[in-house]
Design a protein around this motif. Structure first.
Motif, PDB file in Angstrom:
ATOM      1  N   GLN A 122     -57.472 -68.609 -49.639  1.00 35.63           N
ATOM      2  CA  GLN A 122     -58.809 -69.022 -50.060  1.00 35.63           C
ATOM      3  C   GLN A 122     -59.778 -67.838 -50.067  1.00 35.63           C
ATOM      4  N   LEU A 123     -59.708 -67.014 -49.001  1.00 39.20           N
ATOM      5  CA  LEU A 123     -60.560 -65.836 -48.940  1.00 39.20           C
ATOM      6  C   LEU A 123     -60.234 -64.852 -50.060  1.00 39.20           C
ATOM      7  N   TYR A 124     -58.979 -64.740 -50.312  1.00 40.28           N
ATOM      8  CA  TYR A 124     -58.565 -63.806 -51.366  1.00 40.28           C
ATOM      9  C   TYR A 124     -59.077 -64.254 -52.737  1.00 40.28           C
ATOM     10  N   ASN A 125     -59.030 -65.583 -52.953  1.00 39.81           N
ATOM     11  CA  ASN A 125     -59.543 -66.097 -54.227  1.00 39.81           C
ATOM     12  C   ASN A 125     -61.032 -65.841 -54.351  1.00 39.81           C
ATOM     13  N   GLU A 126     -61.748 -66.036 -53.234  1.00 41.37           N
ATOM     14  CA  GLU A 126     -63.190 -65.743 -53.263  1.00 41.37           C
ATOM     15  C   GLU A 126     -63.443 -64.256 -53.438  1.00 41.37           C
ATOM     16  N   TYR A 127     -62.588 -63.450 -52.789  1.00 43.36           N
ATOM     17  CA  TYR A 127     -62.758 -61.993 -52.897  1.00 43.36           C
ATOM     18  C   TYR A 127     -62.568 -61.523 -54.337  1.00 43.36           C
ATOM     19  N   LYS A 128     -61.617 -62.085 -55.023  1.00 44.32           N
ATOM     20  CA  LYS A 128     -61.382 -61.690 -56.410  1.00 44.32           C
ATOM     21  C   LYS A 128     -62.583 -62.018 -57.287  1.00 44.32           C
ATOM     22  N   ASP A 129     -63.250 -63.134 -56.998  1.00 40.86           N
ATOM     23  CA  ASP A 129     -64.403 -63.522 -57.821  1.00 40.86           C
ATOM     24  C   ASP A 129     -65.674 -62.787 -57.418  1.00 40.86           C
ATOM     25  N   ASN A 130     -65.880 -62.524 -56.129  1.00 38.94           N
ATOM     26  CA  ASN A 130     -67.103 -61.850 -55.649  1.00 38.94           C
ATOM     27  C   ASN A 130     -66.708 -60.823 -54.596  1.00 38.94           C
ATOM     28  N   LYS A 131     -66.267 -59.701 -55.033  1.00 37.27           N
ATOM     29  CA  LYS A 131     -65.722 -58.707 -54.100  1.00 37.27           C
ATOM     30  C   LYS A 131     -66.783 -58.170 -53.164  1.00 37.27           C
TER      31      LYS A 131
END
Length: 318
Positions: free
Chosen positions: A257-266
């Protein structure tokens, strides 16, 4: 008295005697517990097994030998007397075992006459023949047995083997005798000292067996406890395994989940992770976040408020 009259009188007397003998020897009785053999001029003929009154030719043409159908007992090694006393024949019962120990063995053989003709004509003394065969059979079996078996729990086996061998011998001799059973009366050592020593050995062996049984019981008990402990440990390990797997799955889900958020808003995600990490590492610190002049870099300063310094004595502000 004339000679003719004398001769006639003698003839009549002789005829009367013959008639009496014929009358007395023509009929015979067989009881229910008996069997008979009709013998004609010394040769065996018909065997009579039915009870009742029977007819035969008068003596000396035929005579009858009546034998019992009942079971007889051959006492080997001893002889019971009518007063209840007993005669013992140690030389008859003394024999050696397979491991070279002397023992005294006496027994009883149950036997029956099954063929009256053979019993009467195949042997001069069938009872003596049975006695000799009994001695041969028991000595052979004892000679192939260990003393422990002869004195303790092997007696039934010795009885069975003796009966089998004795039956084979009597069938070979063919004297009309059938062996019904063999029963050991007593098997003992020849003197008190040897008996005492063997008793001590037997007691020690029984004690050994008792200890072995107790040890096996304790072993089985402990094995049961250990198996229970093993099962409990495996159960706990299985539970921990499942918990670890579930935790790992949860961590993977959080990370994904964090990784998905990181990809969208690094940038935002990185800053949030930094702040969360600082809160975790420095839970008691007061953190000040400052931007540089250009506004592109954030500075994190863990500054604790300092205590104010006390004024020096005599200072008037100059």
């Amino acid at each position: 008295m004339s000679t003719k009259r004398v001769l006639l009188t003698m003839f009549l007397g002789l005829f009367a005697i013959v008639g009496v003998i014929a009358a007395l020897t023509t009929w015979y009785t067989v009881d229910e517990s008996e069997q008979a053999v009709v013998i004609t001029f010394g040769k065996p003929g018909e065997t009579i097994t039915e009870s009742g009154l029977h007819f035969k030719l008068p003596w000396p043409v035929q005579n009858v030998e009546v034998l019992s159908k009942e079971t007889f007992s051959l006492e080997f090694g001893y002889k019971e007397r009518s007063q209840g006393d007993m005669d013992v024949y140690p030389m008859e019962t003394k024999m050696i075992t397979g491991d070279e120990f002397f023992v005294l063995t006496d027994l009883v053989v149950q036997w029956r006459i099954t063929d009256p003709k053979k019993y009467l004509f195949h042997s001069q003394d069938p009872k003596e023949l049975l006695h000799s065969a009994t001695s041969s059979a028991i000595r052979s079996i004892i000679g192939n047995s260990k003393i422990d078996a002869a004195l303790t729990d092997g007696k039934s086996d010795i009885e069975s083997k003796t009966r089998t061998l004795l039956t084979q011998l009597m069938e070979k001799y063919d004297v009309g005798i059938s062996v019904l059973g063999v029963k050991l009366q007593d098997v003992e050592l020849p003197n008190e000292e040897v008996r005492a020593a063997f008793t001590a050995v037997t007691d020690a062996r029984e004690m050994k067996n008792t200890k072995i049984n107790q040890a096996d019981k304790y072993k089985n008990q402990r094995m049961g406890e250990v198996e229970g402990e093993i099962a409990a440990i495996k159960s706990r390990a299985e539970g921990q395994k499942v918990a670890r797997i579930e935790q790992a799955v949860g961590d993977v889900a959080v990370f994904q989940q964090l990784y998905n958020e990181y990809k969208d808003n690094k940038v935002i995600t990185r800053e949030r992770l930094v702040l969360e990490t600082l809160e975790t590492v420095l839970p008691q610190a007061q953190i000040y976040i400052m931007n540089d002049d250009e506004g592109s870099t954030m500075k994190y300063l863990p500054i604790q408020p300092g205590a104010s310094k006390p004024k020096e004595e005599g200072s008037d502000g100059q």
